[in-house]
Design a protein around this motif. Structure first.
Motif, PDB file in Angstrom:
ATOM      1  N   ARG A 210       0.850  -1.184   0.000  1.00  0.00           N
ATOM      2  CA  ARG A 210       0.000   0.000   0.000  1.00  0.00           C
ATOM      3  C   ARG A 210       0.888   1.237   0.000  1.00  0.00           C
ATOM      4  O   ARG A 210       1.797   1.348   0.821  1.00  0.00           O
TER       5      ARG A 210
ATOM      6  N   ARG B 277      -3.013   3.921  -2.695  1.00  0.00           N
ATOM      7  CA  ARG B 277      -3.180   2.988  -3.801  1.00  0.00           C
ATOM      8  C   ARG B 277      -2.428   1.708  -3.516  1.00  0.00           C
ATOM      9  O   ARG B 277      -1.601   1.645  -2.598  1.00  0.00           O
TER      10      ARG B 277
ATOM     11  N   ALA C 256      -5.419   3.792 -11.747  1.00  0.00           N
ATOM     12  CA  ALA C 256      -5.374   3.569 -10.305  1.00  0.00           C
ATOM     13  C   ALA C 256      -5.947   2.217  -9.914  1.00  0.00           C
ATOM     14  O   ALA C 256      -5.490   1.586  -8.960  1.00  0.00           O
ATOM     15  N   LYS C 257      -6.961   1.770 -10.644  1.00  0.00           N
ATOM     16  CA  LYS C 257      -7.671   0.543 -10.264  1.00  0.00           C
ATOM     17  C   LYS C 257      -7.260  -0.682 -11.081  1.00  0.00           C
ATOM     18  O   LYS C 257      -7.853  -1.747 -10.925  1.00  0.00           O
TER      19      LYS C 257
ATOM     20  N   TYR D 262     -14.614   8.614  -6.927  1.00  0.00           N
ATOM     21  CA  TYR D 262     -13.148   8.607  -6.874  1.00  0.00           C
ATOM     22  C   TYR D 262     -12.615  10.035  -6.906  1.00  0.00           C
ATOM     23  O   TYR D 262     -11.677  10.388  -6.172  1.00  0.00           O
TER      24      TYR D 262
END
Length: 377
Positions: A17, A34, A75-76, A143
């Motif tokens: 993380r 993230r 980001a995902k 987000y």
């Protein structure tokens, strides 16, 4: 900005993380976190986040909706299932980017969003699809709030699409009865026998598995001969077909989706016959996909064959997922315990199964009344 170990792993790489604290364009304290897999990727992400959030770029709301979407997808990328990202990409490309993709976040008012919703509303999409499009945009804007680009998600003020007509569970549930399935699968077998190609036999096997096991489409596509042990199918994988045409093997949808399914005799018979066909082709191994061979069947071709078999059988067309409903409905109508139905479907919670199929238990209402009638005060 620390890098800390997470609890999970992916493809053998440790989860990390990465967190950064900063002050946004409005002077408010923000924190963003993230996830990356592998220490080298975590360090790269740390450098990227440091440059983005502490250098003043671009945490203003002057970015466009399309730029926000691109950042969200980056980001995902490793935190969300591939199938989810594929659905997001499709919804954004078709129903969001053409309408508001170039609108800047600081111009994205409730009125602008209501106008967008009105345009989507007249596209002819089914109510369920409209709701998915709404969820895509809502997710991206949430987000944006979390990152600090905007103060409030105005889409929540507008609200989701609503079905103007009340639907009962029966209206939403489509399935084949056993008699209808026999007619349907007869056409699938006939098509395979006429061409005698492994591909056409693969479609026949696909729909046999779908009806007799209730497995999801991705789970069936991911099934290899290694996953079948005696009369047990071990559901351990799913295949996500990416936008670029490639395949990605992923775990099943949730923890409950890792399950072992007993294979009924009619399905076992055709599986054994199909394995003999594949074994006669060069390069056979137990790692081949049961339905597709070296590559799993394409979603578009599965849908096309499904439409073909239904038409030739003189039946209404139902979606591939509705074969899962057909399996569950067959069990429910024969009094199988709802917990066993939930287990076979791989539902994470039995309440999901109850909410979907409880209306198929009318005989239980009658039986309960008989029990109560037998009590004579």
């Amino acid at each position: 900005m620390p890098i800390t170990k997470g609890k999970g792993k992916k493809d053998g790489l440790q989860q990390y993380r990465v967190r950064v604290n900063y002050t946004d364009a409005n002077g408010k304290y923000r924190q963003v976190e993230r996830t990356a897999y592998g220490l080298s990727e975590a360090r790269k992400l740390e450098a990227s986040m440091q440059a983005q959030y502490t250098s003043g770029a671009p945490h203003s709301c002057g970015m466009t909706v399309s730029e926000l979407y691109e950042e969200y997808m980056r980001a995902k990328k490793h935190a969300v299932r591939v199938t989810t990202l594929n659905n997001l990409e499709k919804n954004f490309r078709l129903y969001i980017a053409p309408l508001i993709g170039n609108v800047k976040l600081n111009k994205l008012s409730a009125r602008e969003l209501q106008d967008w919703k009105n345009k989507v509303d007249i596209t002819g999409l089914a109510i369920g699809s409209k709701k998915q499009v709404y969820t895509t945009l809502n997710t991206i804007l949430n987000y944006s709030v979390k990152i600090g680009y905007i103060e409030k998600n105005q889409l929540k003020v507008i609200g989701n699409f609503k079905d103007p007509y009340f639907q009962t569970p029966t209206d939403k549930l489509h399935f084949y009865t056993p008699e209808q399935f026999v007619r349907y699968i007869h056409e699938a077998r006939k098509a395979a026998e006429q061409s005698n190609s492994l591909t056409d036999w693969g479609y026949f096997i696909f729909f046999m598995i779908a009806y007799y096991t209730g497995m999801r489409k991705g789970e069936i596509n991911a099934l290899t001969w290694d996953d079948i042990e005696g009369d047990i199918i071990h559901v351990r994988h799913s295949v996500a077909q990416c936008v670029d045409g490639s395949d990605m093997v992923t775990p099943p949808k949730n923890r409950s989706s890792f399950r072992d399914l007993q294979v009924p005799d009619p399905l076992m018979k055709v599986l054994q016959e199909h394995k003999l066909r594949q074994e006669q082709a060069p390069g056979f191994s137990n790692s081949l996909y049961v339905c597709g061979g070296s590559r799993c069947l394409r979603n578009a071709s599965i849908r096309a064959q499904n439409q073909r078999f239904a038409s030739e059988a003189g039946l209404p067309f139902i979606k591939v997922h509705d074969f899962r409903h057909s399996h569950a409905s067959l069990l429910v109508n024969n009094g199988i315990n709802i917990q066993e139905v939930a287990r076979r479907l791989g539902h994470s919670n039995v309440s999901i199964t109850l909410n979907t199929y409880s209306h198929l238990y009318p005989q239980e209402t009658e039986r309960a009344l008989r029990v109560l009638n037998d009590i004579k005060p």
